[in-house]
Enzyme design. Structure first.
Site, PDB file in Angstrom:
ATOM      1  N   ALA A   9       0.866  -1.180   0.000  1.00 31.02           N
ATOM      2  CA  ALA A   9       0.000   0.000   0.000  1.00 31.02           C
ATOM      3  C   ALA A   9       0.899   1.225   0.000  1.00 31.02           C
ATOM      4  CB  ALA A   9      -0.877  -0.023   1.243  1.00 31.02           C
ATOM      5  N   GLY A  58       0.437  -5.144   0.542  1.00 31.10           N
ATOM      6  CA  GLY A  58      -0.667  -5.068  -0.409  1.00 31.10           C
ATOM      7  C   GLY A  58      -0.286  -5.595  -1.781  1.00 31.10           C
ATOM      8  N   GLU A  82      -0.709  -9.157  -1.584  1.00 35.13           N
ATOM      9  CA  GLU A  82      -2.150  -9.411  -1.459  1.00 35.13           C
ATOM     10  C   GLU A  82      -2.863  -9.277  -2.806  1.00 35.13           C
ATOM     11  OE1 GLU A  82      -2.294  -6.597   1.870  1.00 35.13           O
ATOM     12  OE2 GLU A  82      -3.417  -8.134   2.962  1.00 35.13           O
ATOM     13  N   GLU A 103       3.918  -5.891   6.946  1.00 32.48           N
ATOM     14  CA  GLU A 103       3.115  -4.880   7.635  1.00 32.48           C
ATOM     15  C   GLU A 103       3.448  -4.780   9.114  1.00 32.48           C
ATOM     16  OE1 GLU A 103       2.018  -6.886   5.289  1.00 32.48           O
ATOM     17  OE2 GLU A 103       0.504  -5.895   4.040  1.00 32.48           O
TER      18      GLU A 103
HETATM   19  N1  3HC Z   1       4.612   3.492   0.231  1.00 37.12           N
HETATM   20  C1  3HC Z   1       5.123   4.696  -0.055  1.00 37.12           C
HETATM   21  N2  3HC Z   1       6.430   4.918  -0.279  1.00 37.12           N
HETATM   22  C2  3HC Z   1       7.251   3.863  -0.217  1.00 37.12           C
HETATM   23  C3  3HC Z   1       6.776   2.577   0.075  1.00 37.12           C
HETATM   24  C4  3HC Z   1       5.398   2.405   0.314  1.00 37.12           C
HETATM   25  N3  3HC Z   1       4.870   1.208   0.580  1.00 37.12           N
HETATM   26  N4  3HC Z   1       7.840   1.730   0.083  1.00 37.12           N
HETATM   27  C5  3HC Z   1       8.915   2.462  -0.227  1.00 37.12           C
HETATM   28  N5  3HC Z   1       8.566   3.751  -0.397  1.00 37.12           N
HETATM   29  C6  3HC Z   1       9.450   4.855  -0.781  1.00 37.12           C
HETATM   30  C7  3HC Z   1      10.505   5.130   0.279  1.00 37.12           C
HETATM   31  O1  3HC Z   1      10.017   6.012   1.245  1.00 37.12           O
HETATM   32  C8  3HC Z   1      11.623   5.746  -0.550  1.00 37.12           C
HETATM   33  O2  3HC Z   1      11.281   7.091  -0.784  1.00 37.12           O
HETATM   34  P1  3HC Z   1      12.426   8.209  -0.930  1.00 37.12           P
HETATM   35  O3  3HC Z   1      13.230   7.768  -2.120  1.00 37.12           O
HETATM   36  O4  3HC Z   1      11.641   9.434  -1.136  1.00 37.12           O
HETATM   37  O5  3HC Z   1      13.200   8.163   0.354  1.00 37.12           O
HETATM   38  C9  3HC Z   1      11.512   4.992  -1.867  1.00 37.12           C
HETATM   39  O6  3HC Z   1      10.191   4.430  -1.895  1.00 37.12           O
HETATM   40  C10 3HC Z   1      12.500   3.877  -2.028  1.00 37.12           C
HETATM   41  O7  3HC Z   1      12.443   3.063  -0.869  1.00 37.12           O
HETATM   42  P2  3HC Z   1      13.748   2.467  -0.193  1.00 37.12           P
HETATM   43  O8  3HC Z   1      14.741   3.550  -0.013  1.00 37.12           O
HETATM   44  O9  3HC Z   1      13.305   1.720   0.995  1.00 37.12           O
HETATM   45  O10 3HC Z   1      14.255   1.517  -1.365  1.00 37.12           O
HETATM   46  P3  3HC Z   1      14.879   0.070  -1.288  1.00 37.12           P
HETATM   47  O11 3HC Z   1      15.152  -0.306  -2.684  1.00 37.12           O
HETATM   48  O12 3HC Z   1      15.981   0.043  -0.281  1.00 37.12           O
HETATM   49  O13 3HC Z   1      13.732  -0.879  -0.703  1.00 37.12           O
HETATM   50  C11 3HC Z   1      11.530  -1.826  -0.492  1.00 37.12           C
HETATM   51  C12 3HC Z   1      12.572  -1.133  -1.420  1.00 37.12           C
HETATM   52  C13 3HC Z   1      12.051  -3.205  -0.080  1.00 37.12           C
HETATM   53  C14 3HC Z   1      10.264  -1.950  -1.265  1.00 37.12           C
HETATM   54  C15 3HC Z   1      11.363  -0.969   0.788  1.00 37.12           C
HETATM   55  O14 3HC Z   1      11.087   0.350   0.386  1.00 37.12           O
HETATM   56  C16 3HC Z   1      10.245  -1.416   1.662  1.00 37.12           C
HETATM   57  O15 3HC Z   1      10.421  -2.321   2.462  1.00 37.12           O
HETATM   58  N6  3HC Z   1       9.083  -0.735   1.570  1.00 37.12           N
HETATM   59  C17 3HC Z   1       7.970  -0.959   2.451  1.00 37.12           C
HETATM   60  C18 3HC Z   1       7.227  -2.215   2.091  1.00 37.12           C
HETATM   61  C19 3HC Z   1       6.042  -2.381   2.998  1.00 37.12           C
HETATM   62  O16 3HC Z   1       6.118  -2.218   4.201  1.00 37.12           O
HETATM   63  N7  3HC Z   1       4.905  -2.722   2.406  1.00 37.12           N
HETATM   64  C20 3HC Z   1       3.709  -2.883   3.150  1.00 37.12           C
HETATM   65  C21 3HC Z   1       2.988  -1.583   3.198  1.00 37.12           C
HETATM   66  S1  3HC Z   1       1.566  -1.632   4.218  1.00 37.12           S
HETATM   67  C22 3HC Z   1       0.413  -2.447   3.314  1.00 37.12           C
HETATM   68  O17 3HC Z   1       0.694  -2.894   2.227  1.00 37.12           O
HETATM   69  C23 3HC Z   1      -0.932  -2.555   3.903  1.00 37.12           C
HETATM   70  C24 3HC Z   1      -1.796  -3.514   3.145  1.00 37.12           C
HETATM   71  O18 3HC Z   1      -1.735  -4.773   3.783  1.00 37.12           O
HETATM   72  C25 3HC Z   1      -3.230  -3.063   3.136  1.00 37.12           C
END
Ligand code: 3HC
Ligand code: NAI
Length: 693
Positions: free
Chosen positions: A66, A105, A108, A128
């Site tokens: 998400a 997400g 998912e 998450e």
């Molecule tokens: N939403 C918004 N922005 C995100 C994002 C997300 N889910 N994931 C990453 N970003 C942004 C980061 O803030 C960063 O922004 P910046 O360049 O402005 O600082 C940019 O994307 C790149 O991220 P990273 O520096 O972390 O890049 P990496 O290549 O090192 O890692 C990644 C990539 C493994 C995808 C890592 O970003 C990550 O772990 N992201 C989060 C993944 C996550 O937690 N997903 C679950 C979200 S909650 C959800 O999905 C709820 C659902 O169940 C309903």
């Protein structure tokens, strides 16, 4: 090719529609992406020429989750469940083609597709929990239906990214492909599904894997018990577990409802707010406002380390692990041998736990050159000094190093409190000098404070930050001041903890309050672990502090079986009646009367002066931003991430309340609680630390 919207397009390739999402950086499920998928799927379904649909992403990754930046804002566009329903109920097979990371997400969405194809280097996960959340779009209901309850529990509570081959073994992925041919292979797979008239498989209909766990609450009880320590203080793991329980015990749609309700509860809670804040803070910490990407990076191939003691050895390991040749210098053969032995022993312990192989040990040790000659550092591009914490010794070392090191080399000190500018002044090239403050044990602790001296050159700073990233640290750029950021704030807490025990609280009372707050241990248990005699010299000891008295009694901490606590042979701590008496006598001698100190007072007196010091640090420009301070505290001092960090925590309490409490304590206890000007200003303006830019 049809453009569906700015982030989605659709092409039809001989009966297979390929819906491509292109929303950098990570194809997060923003309103635009959701709308694009929904419209794209509908269009492909409506097109009679289309027999199957492949969902794929451009850029470096499949949907990584998400869009976290949308959380807490009013919803716009189609909801994720609406998009998922369109996919799952499509009358044509939908195939997810995964590369990079399918997370949260993103996974998912893949789980409502009828089939999943993944590049071999891809990873899948439901992370998450690390944002204080649970998968809120069916992940907790669908995952166990494919991988079974045990694996699902582990995945949702750890957030691990599972490599595609393992995911394929678990049944999460139907076909593995080479990275380069993912698109073509996914299309071919789609044609095969059509040609063989394979069913539109819906994960929601599977039951065999969860049936095995039905009516067996002991599986969950055992999982909770085994992981109690790991989950301590966090809400999200327990919520995730309950959702998996719901998947097992409830019909699918009811389970989904339960999941959604618990997701919303977590999303609106303080813990998730803190953990989401931390997610961005830990990325922002790398941004240096006045050092652009055009600042040259200095080449670093050879590393030198001076001092093979506790820190020097640990620091060396970081570089050896990352493949850098390291030359380590000592003053005596004995100290050198001991240092090298310790490094090897540490690696052997890691190998015993199965984390590295015997070959890894040898490869790393082969990169290490131990020597007694500082001249051997002439080739080093970076030298880190980790000798005794004494200004004269450091100045002498840097003076000599200045004559040995090649032009352009970075000269770093690991001092934990000395003035980096004074050390730099002992050289003819202060612009090359920087502080690299590692934390103990240096091979384990994530944090690195990069200390910028008054004259440190920008390329030296940028190169140091990049190196930190390469060796797997989280680095924060800080300025020169006593104790830098972390230890400077810690000193506030230590001082109050010592005062509290003289006023009537006992060490274990203070420790318990901080432990319950979420720290791994309190300050007294910490002292016992580190050794009370750090910096203590018997000849100079004059029974003037509790610590001195305890050292004089040979109560020097865990290593002597006694410190503030008594320890049994397994190092279990017990409150010490002896220490209690020592404290009472010492306080009485100072004419103090003991009083009952409330838990609230212990917490406020330990934490609020830290927040106040953080405000002073910001005022003086010694940290770039409030969130950097939080990153330092989470990674260097065990601040519970579900409370964000001291500055975020202060914002959560309300700065007006923090200020009012500091003023109250200032009246009773004096200048130690004098509020920082910045704190007063923020309160007057109705602003928070988080509002500072
Ligand atoms: N939403 C918004 N922005 C995100 C994002 C997300 N889910 N994931 C990453 N970003 C942004 C980061 O803030 C960063 O922004 P910046 O360049 O402005 O600082 C940019 O994307 C790149 O991220 P990273 O520096 O972390 O890049 P990496 O290549 O090192 O890692 C990644 C990539 C493994 C995808 C890592 O970003 C990550 O772990 N992201 C989060 C993944 C996550 O937690 N997903 C679950 C979200 S909650 C959800 O999905 C709820 C659902 O169940 C309903
Ligand atoms: P230590 O006493 O374990 O190691 C220091 C080593 O330096 C000794 O082995 C000594 O023989 C060697 N040494 C002394 N003078 C030398 C010289 N001129 N040339 C080569 N080697 C020399 O000390 P420790 O704990 O490793 O601390 C080193 C530095 O790291 C200090 O500045 C300390 O403040 C800092 N530091 C320590 C932390 C800790 O928790 N121990 C944490 C962060 C920083």
């Amino acid at each position: 090719m049809t453009t569906i919207n700015p982030v989605t397009d659709l092409t039809v390739d001989a009966g297979v529609a390929v819906l491509t999402i292109d929303s950098p950086p990570v194809n997060a499920l923003s309103a635009n992406v959701r709308a694009g998928i929904l419209a794209g799927v509908r269009q492909a379904v409506a097109d009679d020429a289309v027999k199957a649909i492949v969902l794929i992403c451009a850029g470096k990754t499949f949907i990584a989750g998400a869009d976290i930046t949308e959380f807490g804002k009013p919803p716009t566009g189609p909801s994720l469940p609406e998009v998922q329903a369109a996919i799952e109920d499509a009358p044509k097979p939908v195939i997810a083609a995964i590369h990079g990371t399918a997370l949260g997400g993103g996974l998912e969405v893949a789980l409502v597709c009828h089939y999943r194809v993944a590049a071999r280097s891809a990873k899948c996960g439901l992370p998450e929990v690390n944002l204080g959340l649970l998968p809120g779009a069916g992940g907790t209901q669908r995952l166990p239906r494919i991988v079974g309850v045990e694996k699902a529990l582990e995945m949702v509570t750890s957030g691990t990214h599972v490599p595609a081959p393992a995911a394929a073994e678990m049944g999460l992925v139907d076909l593995l492909t080479d990275d380069a041919s993912l698109r073509a292979d996914a299309i071919a797979f789609a044609r095969q599904v059509v040609a063989e008239a394979r069913p539109l498989r819906k994960v929601r209909d599977l039951d065999d894997k969860i049936a095995a766990a039905r009516g067996k609450p002991e599986i969950f009880a055992e999982f909770r018990r085994a992981n109690a320590r790991r989950f301590r203080g966090f809400d999200a793991p327990e919520y995730n577990i309950r959702c998996i329980e719901a998947a097992v015990e409830l019909p699918f749609d009811e389970g989904l409802k339960r999941e959604r309700a618990m997701f919303v509860e977590l999303l609106n809670g303080n813990q998730s707010a803190a953990q989401r804040y931390y997610f961005f803070a830990s990325r922002q910490v790398w941004q240096l406002p006045d050092i652009g990407a055009d600042t040259p990076l200095l080449p670093v191939k050879q590393v030198g380390i001076i001092g093979a003691g506790t820190m020097g050895g640990g620091i060396a390991m970081n570089f050896l692990n990352a493949g850098y040749p390291v030359t380590i210098v000592e003053t005596s053969q004995q100290a050198l041998d001991r240092g090298v032995r310790t490094i090897r022993a540490n690696y052997e312990n890691t190998a015993k736990k199965g984390r590295i192989t015997a070959a890894d040990i040898e490869r790393r040790m082969a990169l290490l050159t131990p020597t007694l000659q500082m001249e051997r550092l002439a080739d080093a591009d970076l030298v880190i000094e980790a000798v005794f914490e004494n200004m004269d010794v450091k100045k002498d070392v840097f003076g000599r190093l200045d004559r040995i090191a090649k032009p352009g080399a970075i000269l770093a000190t690991n001092t934990s409190a000395l003035d980096v500018d004074e050390i730099a002044a002992a050289t003819s090239r202060p612009e090359a000098v920087i502080g690299l403050h590692f934390f103990s044990p240096a091979n384990v602790m994530k944090l690195l404070e990069v200390v910028r001296g008054a004259k440190t050159a920008k390329p030296v700073i940028r190169t140091s930050m990049e190196l930190a990233r390469k060796i797997g640290k989280i680095a924060a750029l800080v300025g020169v001041c006593p104790g830098f950021v972390g230890n400077r704030m810690l000193a506030q807490r230590q001082r109050e903890a010592q005062k509290l025990v003289l006023e009537g609280a006992l060490p274990w009372d203070v420790d318990r309050v901080l432990y319950d707050f979420g720290f791994p241990m309190g300050p007294f248990a910490m002292s016992d672990l580190a050794g009370l005699d750090l910096g203590w010299v018997r000849e100079k000891s004059s029974s003037s502090t509790l610590r001195e008295i305890l050292c004089e009694m040979d109560r020097r901490g865990q290593k002597t079986g006694a410190g503030y606590y008594d320890y049994d042979e397994k190092r279990n701590a017990r409150p010490s009646p002896v220490v209690e008496q020592v404290i009472r006598d010492f306080a009485a001698k100072q004419g103090r009367t003991s009083r009952v100190v409330s838990e609230q007072e212990i917490l406020e007196r330990c934490i609020y002066p830290m927040i106040n010091e953080g405000a002073k640090i910001l005022e003086e420009g010694k940290a770039i931003r409030a969130s950097d301070i939080d990153v330092i505290w989470v990674n260097g001092y065990g601040w519970p991430v579900y409370r964000g960090g001291p500055m975020f925590y202060a914002d959560t309490i309300g700065l007006d309340k923090v200020l009012e409490t500091l003023r109250r304590y200032e009246e009773s206890f004096g200048a130690d609680f004098k509020p920082a000007g910045l704190l007063e200003d923020l309160v007057a303006q109705g602003r928070k630390f988080g509002d500072l830019k």
